[in-house]
Design a protein around this motif. Structure first.
Motif, PDB file in Angstrom:
ATOM      1  N   HIS A 111     -13.995  15.630  -3.123  1.00 34.09           N
ATOM      2  CA  HIS A 111     -14.059  15.017  -4.447  1.00 34.09           C
ATOM      3  C   HIS A 111     -15.161  15.686  -5.263  1.00 34.09           C
ATOM      4  O   HIS A 111     -15.604  15.158  -6.271  1.00 34.09           O
ATOM      5  CB  HIS A 111     -14.165  13.480  -4.406  1.00 34.09           C
ATOM      6  CG  HIS A 111     -15.123  12.962  -3.410  1.00 34.09           C
ATOM      7  ND1 HIS A 111     -14.731  12.210  -2.318  1.00 34.09           N
ATOM      8  CD2 HIS A 111     -16.443  13.106  -3.309  1.00 34.09           C
ATOM      9  CE1 HIS A 111     -15.794  11.929  -1.609  1.00 34.09           C
ATOM     10  NE2 HIS A 111     -16.842  12.458  -2.187  1.00 34.09           N
ATOM     11  N   ALA A 121       0.824  -1.236   0.000  1.00 35.83           N
ATOM     12  CA  ALA A 121       0.000   0.000   0.000  1.00 35.83           C
ATOM     13  C   ALA A 121       0.847   1.269   0.000  1.00 35.83           C
ATOM     14  O   ALA A 121       1.333   1.713   1.036  1.00 35.83           O
ATOM     15  CB  ALA A 121      -0.934  -0.006   1.209  1.00 35.83           C
ATOM     16  N   ARG A 154     -10.165  11.160  -6.405  1.00 38.21           N
ATOM     17  CA  ARG A 154     -11.239  10.225  -6.057  1.00 38.21           C
ATOM     18  C   ARG A 154     -10.913   9.497  -4.753  1.00 38.21           C
ATOM     19  O   ARG A 154      -9.834   9.686  -4.200  1.00 38.21           O
ATOM     20  CB  ARG A 154     -11.506   9.266  -7.215  1.00 38.21           C
ATOM     21  CG  ARG A 154     -10.301   8.544  -7.738  1.00 38.21           C
ATOM     22  CD  ARG A 154     -10.695   7.708  -8.955  1.00 38.21           C
ATOM     23  NE  ARG A 154      -9.645   7.666  -9.953  1.00 38.21           N
ATOM     24  CZ  ARG A 154      -9.872   7.533 -11.251  1.00 38.21           C
ATOM     25  NH1 ARG A 154     -11.085   7.462 -11.723  1.00 38.21           N
ATOM     26  NH2 ARG A 154      -8.863   7.471 -12.101  1.00 38.21           N
ATOM     27  N   GLN A 194     -11.929  14.114   8.727  1.00 37.89           N
ATOM     28  CA  GLN A 194     -13.186  13.753   8.055  1.00 37.89           C
ATOM     29  C   GLN A 194     -14.224  13.263   9.068  1.00 37.89           C
ATOM     30  O   GLN A 194     -15.395  13.557   8.952  1.00 37.89           O
ATOM     31  CB  GLN A 194     -12.860  12.619   7.090  1.00 37.89           C
ATOM     32  CG  GLN A 194     -13.622  12.652   5.811  1.00 37.89           C
ATOM     33  CD  GLN A 194     -13.038  11.618   4.855  1.00 37.89           C
ATOM     34  OE1 GLN A 194     -11.843  11.351   4.837  1.00 37.89           O
ATOM     35  NE2 GLN A 194     -13.889  11.027   4.064  1.00 37.89           N
ATOM     36  N   THR A 243      -6.331  12.345   2.384  1.00 36.72           N
ATOM     37  CA  THR A 243      -6.276  12.330   3.860  1.00 36.72           C
ATOM     38  C   THR A 243      -4.853  12.089   4.329  1.00 36.72           C
ATOM     39  O   THR A 243      -4.371  12.754   5.259  1.00 36.72           O
ATOM     40  CB  THR A 243      -7.215  11.223   4.414  1.00 36.72           C
ATOM     41  OG1 THR A 243      -8.533  11.525   3.986  1.00 36.72           O
ATOM     42  CG2 THR A 243      -7.177  11.148   5.926  1.00 36.72           C
ATOM     43  N   ALA A 292      -7.267   8.399  -3.247  1.00 34.20           N
ATOM     44  CA  ALA A 292      -6.210   9.088  -4.005  1.00 34.20           C
ATOM     45  C   ALA A 292      -5.020   9.473  -3.110  1.00 34.20           C
ATOM     46  O   ALA A 292      -3.907   9.661  -3.602  1.00 34.20           O
ATOM     47  CB  ALA A 292      -6.771  10.340  -4.666  1.00 34.20           C
TER      48      ALA A 292
HETATM   49  N1  LIG Z   1      -3.959   2.915   7.822  1.00 38.43           N
HETATM   50  C1  LIG Z   1      -3.863   2.456   6.587  1.00 38.43           C
HETATM   51  N2  LIG Z   1      -3.308   1.251   6.327  1.00 38.43           N
HETATM   52  C2  LIG Z   1      -3.194   0.790   5.059  1.00 38.43           C
HETATM   53  N3  LIG Z   1      -3.596   1.479   3.965  1.00 38.43           N
HETATM   54  C3  LIG Z   1      -4.157   2.682   4.172  1.00 38.43           C
HETATM   55  C4  LIG Z   1      -4.321   3.237   5.491  1.00 38.43           C
HETATM   56  N4  LIG Z   1      -4.911   4.457   5.367  1.00 38.43           N
HETATM   57  C5  LIG Z   1      -5.111   4.651   4.047  1.00 38.43           C
HETATM   58  N5  LIG Z   1      -4.659   3.583   3.346  1.00 38.43           N
HETATM   59  C6  LIG Z   1      -4.680   3.456   1.872  1.00 38.43           C
HETATM   60  O1  LIG Z   1      -3.955   4.522   1.327  1.00 38.43           O
HETATM   61  C7  LIG Z   1      -4.590   5.026   0.148  1.00 38.43           C
HETATM   62  C8  LIG Z   1      -4.894   6.513   0.316  1.00 38.43           C
HETATM   63  O2  LIG Z   1      -5.883   6.663   1.348  1.00 38.43           O
HETATM   64  P1  LIG Z   1      -6.418   8.096   1.800  1.00 38.43           P
HETATM   65  O3  LIG Z   1      -7.397   7.865   2.911  1.00 38.43           O
HETATM   66  O4  LIG Z   1      -5.274   8.981   2.063  1.00 38.43           O
HETATM   67  O5  LIG Z   1      -7.177   8.572   0.492  1.00 38.43           O
HETATM   68  P2  LIG Z   1      -8.278   9.713   0.291  1.00 38.43           P
HETATM   69  O6  LIG Z   1      -7.973  10.372  -0.998  1.00 38.43           O
HETATM   70  O7  LIG Z   1      -8.350  10.567   1.510  1.00 38.43           O
HETATM   71  O8  LIG Z   1      -9.616   8.858   0.161  1.00 38.43           O
HETATM   72  P3  LIG Z   1     -11.119   9.220   0.665  1.00 38.43           P
HETATM   73  O9  LIG Z   1     -11.614  10.284  -0.246  1.00 38.43           O
HETATM   74  O10 LIG Z   1     -11.825   7.902   0.482  1.00 38.43           O
HETATM   75  O11 LIG Z   1     -11.013   9.629   2.098  1.00 38.43           O
HETATM   76  C9  LIG Z   1      -5.824   4.162  -0.059  1.00 38.43           C
HETATM   77  O12 LIG Z   1      -5.497   3.138  -0.977  1.00 38.43           O
HETATM   78  C10 LIG Z   1      -6.096   3.577   1.302  1.00 38.43           C
HETATM   79  O13 LIG Z   1      -6.719   2.322   1.203  1.00 38.43           O
END
Ligand SMILES: Nc1ncnc2c1ncn2[C@@H]1O[C@H](COP(=O)(O)OP(=O)(O)OP(=O)(O)O)[C@@H](O)[C@H]1O
Length: 293
Positions: A192, A16, A36, A84, A42, A39
């Motif tokens: 998004h 990941a 999306r 969030q 967060t 992405a």
């Molecule tokens: N604690 C974690 N352990 C493993 N993978 C994680 C963890 N947190 C996030 N990820 C992975 O990292 C990637 C980015 O996640 P992130 O939450 O930063 O995306 P995002 O753009 O904020 O998404 P969303 O709009 O759904 O909140 C994703 O593939 C998610 O599954």
């Protein structure tokens, strides 16, 4: 204040990789981070806020970093963060919630009272001060979340998807109050919803699968895709999904005399197609490589 994000990568595990060498400069004003689900928005916001370590790379705040714990404490006092899924105590009132957050920031006496009042006024919640949190609407809870994030008057405000799931009126209200707060400060907002960015952000950063696809102003982002937006009409019986599999379908309107389509692609999809002026939504979809299949 200037934030310089330099080659930030974040790996949660071998498989990941949430961020891949992201470099981005953020100056005063409202900066929209769009991408999306998954992405990496967060993850990037948490790294900027100093509540998560990057696997590689550095974030500079006017050249300073959070590498030492003293500097981290100093810089974090300049940052307000609304995650969030901010958890409130449902049985506290709005004022009690703010009181609690103020204590965590070491505020007391008149200064505490003034800051609570100012923050609630900024988010238009002063009339709800005695309401219990559980009685607030979703939009009001988001605004309370913003109030708690600005109680210490941070130079940098980071808000993670503040407009998700709220009605259009609340979305506009939240956008407007973030713009008002920004002024000479930095406000980073993730979303998004492209409209939130197009309507209010001077700067935009597009993230896709952990990579930065675009950074700049919204006008340049739209201009960057001129020439790839097409409109065309097909008979009502046309199997347009099969005809256009190399294109991204943005919209399809069924009219009395045929189907009117708006598609993205390098070349005209069919004879008689005309180029259309791109919108922020076209530009965003093009930059993330089309819609998720
Ligand atoms: N604690 C974690 N352990 C493993 N993978 C994680 C963890 N947190 C996030 N990820 C992975 O990292 C990637 C980015 O996640 P992130 O939450 O930063 O995306 P995002 O753009 O904020 O998404 P969303 O709009 O759904 O909140 C994703 O593939 C998610 O599954």
């Amino acid at each position: 204040m200037q934030i310089q994000i330099d080659q930030i990568s974040k790996r949660y595990s071998k498989k990941a990789c949430a961020l891949h060498e992201v470099s981005l400069n953020i100056g005063p004003g409202l900066c929209g981070l769009i991408g999306r689900n998954g992405a990496g928005k967060t993850t990037l916001m948490r790294i900027i806020a100093g509540i998560m370590e990057a696997t590689a790379g550095t974030v500079y705040f006017d050249g300073q970093t959070m590498k030492s714990s003293a500097m981290r404490k100093h810089l974090q006092e300049k940052i307000g963060y609304l995650p969030q899924d901010f958890g409130f105590y449902p049985n506290l009132t709005v004022k009690e919630t703010m009181d609690y957050i103020a204590l965590l920031h070491g505020l007391s006496g008149k200064k505490k009272r003034t800051r609570i009042q100012d923050s609630l006024e900024k988010v238009h919640l002063n009339k709800q001060a005695d309401k219990k949190v559980r009685e607030l609407s979703g939009g009001m809870k988001r605004r309370l979340g913003i109030a708690q994030a600005i109680i210490h008057e941070p130079e940098i405000l980071i808000v993670d998807e503040p407009t998700t799931g709220v009605d259009p009126e609340e979305r506009i209200s939240i956008r407007n109050l973030l713009t008002e707060y920004a002024g000479q400060r930095i406000v980073i907002l993730s979303t998004h919803i492209i409209e939130d960015i197009a309507q209010s952000c001077q700067q935009v950063a597009v993230l896709d699968q952990g990579k930065l696809k675009y950074q700049g102003d919204i006008g340049s982002m739209i201009r960057a895709v001129s020439g790839v937006v097409w409109e065309c009409s097909l008979p009502l019986t046309a199997d347009y999904k099969n005809m256009l599999h190399e294109y991204t379908l943005v919209s399809n309107h069924y009219m009395e005399d045929g189907i009117r389509l708006r598609v993205l692609g390098e070349k005209a999809p069919i004879t008689g197609s005309v180029q259309a002026a791109p919108t922020a939504e076209d530009a965003y979809i093009w930059m993330i490589g089309g819609l998720a299949k």
